[in-house]
Scaffold this motif. Structure first.
Motif, PDB file in Angstrom:
ATOM      1  N   ALA A  15      47.008  59.079  53.431  1.00 26.65           N
ATOM      2  CA  ALA A  15      46.325  60.217  53.821  1.00 26.65           C
ATOM      3  C   ALA A  15      45.197  60.048  54.803  1.00 26.65           C
ATOM      4  O   ALA A  15      44.405  61.122  55.044  1.00 26.65           O
ATOM      5  CB  ALA A  15      45.510  60.475  52.215  1.00 26.65           C
ATOM      6  N   GLY A  16      45.133  58.912  55.333  1.00 24.43           N
ATOM      7  CA  GLY A  16      44.000  58.581  56.542  1.00 24.43           C
ATOM      8  C   GLY A  16      42.953  57.939  55.851  1.00 24.43           C
ATOM      9  O   GLY A  16      41.896  57.633  56.572  1.00 24.43           O
ATOM     10  N   LYS A  17      43.155  57.226  54.799  1.00 20.08           N
ATOM     11  CA  LYS A  17      42.053  56.390  54.081  1.00 20.08           C
ATOM     12  C   LYS A  17      41.508  55.099  55.136  1.00 20.08           C
ATOM     13  O   LYS A  17      40.228  55.089  55.205  1.00 20.08           O
ATOM     14  CB  LYS A  17      42.227  55.727  52.722  1.00 20.08           C
ATOM     15  N   GLN A  94      47.227  69.027  55.215  1.00 15.49           N
ATOM     16  CA  GLN A  94      48.816  69.837  55.146  1.00 15.49           C
ATOM     17  C   GLN A  94      49.052  69.948  53.770  1.00 15.49           C
ATOM     18  O   GLN A  94      49.799  70.887  53.461  1.00 15.49           O
ATOM     19  CB  GLN A  94      49.935  69.050  55.904  1.00 15.49           C
ATOM     20  N   ASP A  95      48.299  69.150  52.841  1.00 14.45           N
ATOM     21  CA  ASP A  95      48.440  69.382  51.518  1.00 14.45           C
ATOM     22  C   ASP A  95      47.728  70.479  50.677  1.00 14.45           C
ATOM     23  O   ASP A  95      47.881  70.643  49.397  1.00 14.45           O
ATOM     24  CB  ASP A  95      48.180  68.093  50.512  1.00 14.45           C
ATOM     25  N   LYS A  96      46.920  71.029  51.532  1.00 15.01           N
ATOM     26  CA  LYS A  96      46.114  72.117  50.957  1.00 15.01           C
ATOM     27  C   LYS A  96      44.976  71.827  50.050  1.00 15.01           C
ATOM     28  O   LYS A  96      43.772  71.922  50.193  1.00 15.01           O
ATOM     29  CB  LYS A  96      46.859  73.237  50.664  1.00 15.01           C
ATOM     30  N   GLU A  97      45.269  70.955  48.909  1.00 11.90           N
ATOM     31  CA  GLU A  97      44.356  70.449  48.047  1.00 11.90           C
ATOM     32  C   GLU A  97      44.594  69.319  47.607  1.00 11.90           C
ATOM     33  O   GLU A  97      45.755  68.677  47.376  1.00 11.90           O
ATOM     34  CB  GLU A  97      44.239  71.742  46.780  1.00 11.90           C
ATOM     35  N   PRO A  98      43.575  68.404  47.130  1.00 18.38           N
ATOM     36  CA  PRO A  98      43.997  67.168  46.366  1.00 18.38           C
ATOM     37  C   PRO A  98      44.325  67.174  45.142  1.00 18.38           C
ATOM     38  O   PRO A  98      44.317  67.958  44.413  1.00 18.38           O
ATOM     39  CB  PRO A  98      42.512  66.552  46.425  1.00 18.38           C
ATOM     40  N   VAL A 119      42.117  67.695  59.822  1.00 18.79           N
ATOM     41  CA  VAL A 119      42.316  69.136  60.231  1.00 18.79           C
ATOM     42  C   VAL A 119      42.821  69.387  61.344  1.00 18.79           C
ATOM     43  O   VAL A 119      43.139  70.717  61.798  1.00 18.79           O
ATOM     44  CB  VAL A 119      41.095  69.527  59.923  1.00 18.79           C
ATOM     45  N   ASP A 120      42.886  68.460  62.271  1.00 19.52           N
ATOM     46  CA  ASP A 120      43.664  68.758  63.801  1.00 19.52           C
ATOM     47  C   ASP A 120      44.855  69.146  63.703  1.00 19.52           C
ATOM     48  O   ASP A 120      45.416  69.902  64.471  1.00 19.52           O
ATOM     49  CB  ASP A 120      43.455  67.521  64.473  1.00 19.52           C
ATOM     50  N   LEU A 121      45.672  68.799  62.487  1.00 19.11           N
ATOM     51  CA  LEU A 121      47.054  69.435  62.317  1.00 19.11           C
ATOM     52  C   LEU A 121      47.368  70.717  61.769  1.00 19.11           C
ATOM     53  O   LEU A 121      48.173  71.229  61.903  1.00 19.11           O
ATOM     54  CB  LEU A 121      47.885  68.148  61.488  1.00 19.11           C
ATOM     55  N   THR A 122      46.208  71.080  61.180  1.00 18.47           N
ATOM     56  CA  THR A 122      46.258  72.358  60.478  1.00 18.47           C
ATOM     57  C   THR A 122      45.213  73.268  61.283  1.00 18.47           C
ATOM     58  O   THR A 122      45.219  74.708  60.799  1.00 18.47           O
ATOM     59  CB  THR A 122      45.559  72.599  59.068  1.00 18.47           C
ATOM     60  N   SER A 123      44.721  72.981  62.468  1.00 16.71           N
ATOM     61  CA  SER A 123      43.987  73.954  63.408  1.00 16.71           C
ATOM     62  C   SER A 123      42.705  74.353  62.690  1.00 16.71           C
ATOM     63  O   SER A 123      42.141  75.468  62.964  1.00 16.71           O
ATOM     64  CB  SER A 123      44.764  75.169  64.018  1.00 16.71           C
ATOM     65  N   GLU A 124      42.122  73.490  61.644  1.00 17.86           N
ATOM     66  CA  GLU A 124      40.897  73.774  61.059  1.00 17.86           C
ATOM     67  C   GLU A 124      39.917  73.331  61.595  1.00 17.86           C
ATOM     68  O   GLU A 124      39.903  72.245  62.176  1.00 17.86           O
ATOM     69  CB  GLU A 124      41.027  73.542  59.414  1.00 17.86           C
ATOM     70  N   SER A 125      38.591  73.843  61.425  1.00 14.47           N
ATOM     71  CA  SER A 125      37.186  73.468  62.069  1.00 14.47           C
ATOM     72  C   SER A 125      36.833  72.432  61.014  1.00 14.47           C
ATOM     73  O   SER A 125      36.936  72.518  59.707  1.00 14.47           O
ATOM     74  CB  SER A 125      36.470  74.547  62.410  1.00 14.47           C
ATOM     75  N   THR A 135      31.714  69.250  46.351  1.00 12.50           N
ATOM     76  CA  THR A 135      31.726  69.282  47.794  1.00 12.50           C
ATOM     77  C   THR A 135      33.152  68.943  48.532  1.00 12.50           C
ATOM     78  O   THR A 135      33.672  67.835  48.098  1.00 12.50           O
ATOM     79  CB  THR A 135      30.392  68.525  48.339  1.00 12.50           C
ATOM     80  N   GLN A 136      33.449  69.654  49.340  1.00 11.62           N
ATOM     81  CA  GLN A 136      34.335  69.179  50.259  1.00 11.62           C
ATOM     82  C   GLN A 136      34.184  69.207  51.645  1.00 11.62           C
ATOM     83  O   GLN A 136      33.469  70.132  52.065  1.00 11.62           O
ATOM     84  CB  GLN A 136      35.675  70.451  50.156  1.00 11.62           C
ATOM     85  N   ILE A 137      34.524  67.879  52.216  1.00 13.22           N
ATOM     86  CA  ILE A 137      34.155  67.934  53.937  1.00 13.22           C
ATOM     87  C   ILE A 137      35.514  68.037  54.471  1.00 13.22           C
ATOM     88  O   ILE A 137      36.469  67.094  54.173  1.00 13.22           O
ATOM     89  CB  ILE A 137      33.399  66.807  54.060  1.00 13.22           C
ATOM     90  N   LEU A 138      35.550  68.810  55.617  1.00 15.21           N
ATOM     91  CA  LEU A 138      36.905  68.851  56.602  1.00 15.21           C
ATOM     92  C   LEU A 138      36.365  68.099  57.624  1.00 15.21           C
ATOM     93  O   LEU A 138      35.543  68.218  58.430  1.00 15.21           O
ATOM     94  CB  LEU A 138      36.994  70.476  56.713  1.00 15.21           C
ATOM     95  N   LEU A 139      37.520  67.011  57.858  1.00 13.53           N
ATOM     96  CA  LEU A 139      37.144  66.266  59.006  1.00 13.53           C
ATOM     97  C   LEU A 139      38.379  65.643  59.509  1.00 13.53           C
ATOM     98  O   LEU A 139      39.537  65.962  59.178  1.00 13.53           O
ATOM     99  CB  LEU A 139      36.267  65.090  58.614  1.00 13.53           C
ATOM    100  N   CYS A 140      38.399  65.006  60.782  1.00 15.64           N
ATOM    101  CA  CYS A 140      39.491  64.275  61.467  1.00 15.64           C
ATOM    102  C   CYS A 140      39.070  62.928  61.493  1.00 15.64           C
ATOM    103  O   CYS A 140      38.333  62.591  62.454  1.00 15.64           O
ATOM    104  CB  CYS A 140      39.940  65.146  62.563  1.00 15.64           C
ATOM    105  N   ALA A 141      39.269  61.949  60.808  1.00 13.44           N
ATOM    106  CA  ALA A 141      38.974  60.631  61.027  1.00 13.44           C
ATOM    107  C   ALA A 141      39.528  60.102  62.129  1.00 13.44           C
ATOM    108  O   ALA A 141      38.886  59.195  62.857  1.00 13.44           O
ATOM    109  CB  ALA A 141      39.526  59.665  59.811  1.00 13.44           C
ATOM    110  N   LYS A 142      40.717  60.315  62.444  1.00 12.60           N
ATOM    111  CA  LYS A 142      41.305  59.658  63.768  1.00 12.60           C
ATOM    112  C   LYS A 142      40.343  59.971  65.047  1.00 12.60           C
ATOM    113  O   LYS A 142      40.223  59.143  65.776  1.00 12.60           O
ATOM    114  CB  LYS A 142      42.797  60.317  63.836  1.00 12.60           C
ATOM    115  N   ARG A 143      39.783  61.270  64.917  1.00 11.34           N
ATOM    116  CA  ARG A 143      39.038  61.543  66.287  1.00 11.34           C
ATOM    117  C   ARG A 143      37.783  61.475  65.923  1.00 11.34           C
ATOM    118  O   ARG A 143      36.784  61.690  66.621  1.00 11.34           O
ATOM    119  CB  ARG A 143      39.333  62.885  66.746  1.00 11.34           C
TER     120      ARG A 143
END
Length: 235
Positions: A15-17, A94-98, A119-125, A135-143
């Motif tokens: 998942a990117g942990k 890409q799993d939409k929800e946890p 979120v880079d794979l789903t083109s989300e901000s 609380t949900q935080i949208l991020l890209c850990a790799k970047r």
């Protein structure tokens, strides 16, 4: 404040942990590959946010496994979650929800942040939102995109901002209130043995007031008492 906040990173394999741990520590603390189940043990690192230490713990992916080594890693992950102050539930965008069912039941009593990663794979901000009251935080850990939002949220939870009382600051006040309530309950039991029902009622009222300071049920007299005990007010 000296020991810091213990933050556990949890979620399914891949998942990117570990990427999130590396992004937060700004070094390659954990091995990151495309192979699920790379992390099989607990990894611990400490960072500082607004001068306060955050003990970040990366754990093995939570899933059903027949591998004995993975099973031990998952067991240790559950133990770390039970001891955590805050849990970061990382899931693939890409799993939409946890899938919260993979977490131990004890997590319901802890601050839980949903981390929608990749979120880079789903083109989300990157950004923040509320999902079922969490609380949900949208991020890209790799970047390392969106990490500032996570750091700020952890800072808020720790009580290091003006947004609220925070977990650590509230905890001390709750302990004092619970100790006061327990003292009143013990006194009520003693009075009950002595047959003094009117004194039992008074002790229970005081216990209720102590618990009310936690739940927020203040009367006007309570509020005035709090003000006069906390501030120096002149004529």
């Amino acid at each position: 404040m000296r020991e810091g906040l213990t933050v556990v990173i949890a979620g399914k394999p891949n998942a990117g942990k570990s990427s999130l741990l590396n992004a937060l520590t700004q070094r390659s603390s954990a091995i990151v590959t495309d192979i699920a189940g790379t992390t099989r043990d607990v990894l611990k690192e400490t960072i500082h946010v607004n001068g306060m230490p955050l003990n970040i713990i990366d754990t093995a992916g939570l899933h059903v496994s027949e591998d004995k080594i993975e099973q031990e890693g998952i067991k240790r992950a559950h133990g770390e979650i039970e001891r955590a102050d805050v849990v970061l539930m990382v899931f693939d965008a890409q799993d939409k929800e946890p899938d919260l069912s993979i977490l131990p039941a004890v997590v319901k009593d802890k601050p839980l942040l949903l981390i929608k990663n990749k979120v880079d794979l789903t083109s989300e901000s990157t950004g923040m939102s509320k999902v079922n009251g969490r609380t949900q935080i949208l991020l890209c850990a790799k970047r390392a995109d969106g990490l500032d939002l996570l750091r700020q949220e952890l800072s808020d939870i720790a009580g290091l901002s003006d947004t609220g009382e925070g977990v650590l600051l509230a905890r001390k006040r709750h302990i004092v209130a619970l100790e006061s309530a327990l003292k009143s309950i013990h006194s009520a039991l003693e009075q009950l043995d002595n047959g003094a029902s009117e004194l039992v009622a008074e002790d229970l009222r005081q216990a209720g007031q102590s618990l009310g300071s936690i739940t927020g049920e203040f009367s006007s007299d309570d509020l005035l008492g709090e003000i006069f005990s906390s501030f120096c007010i002149g004529k």
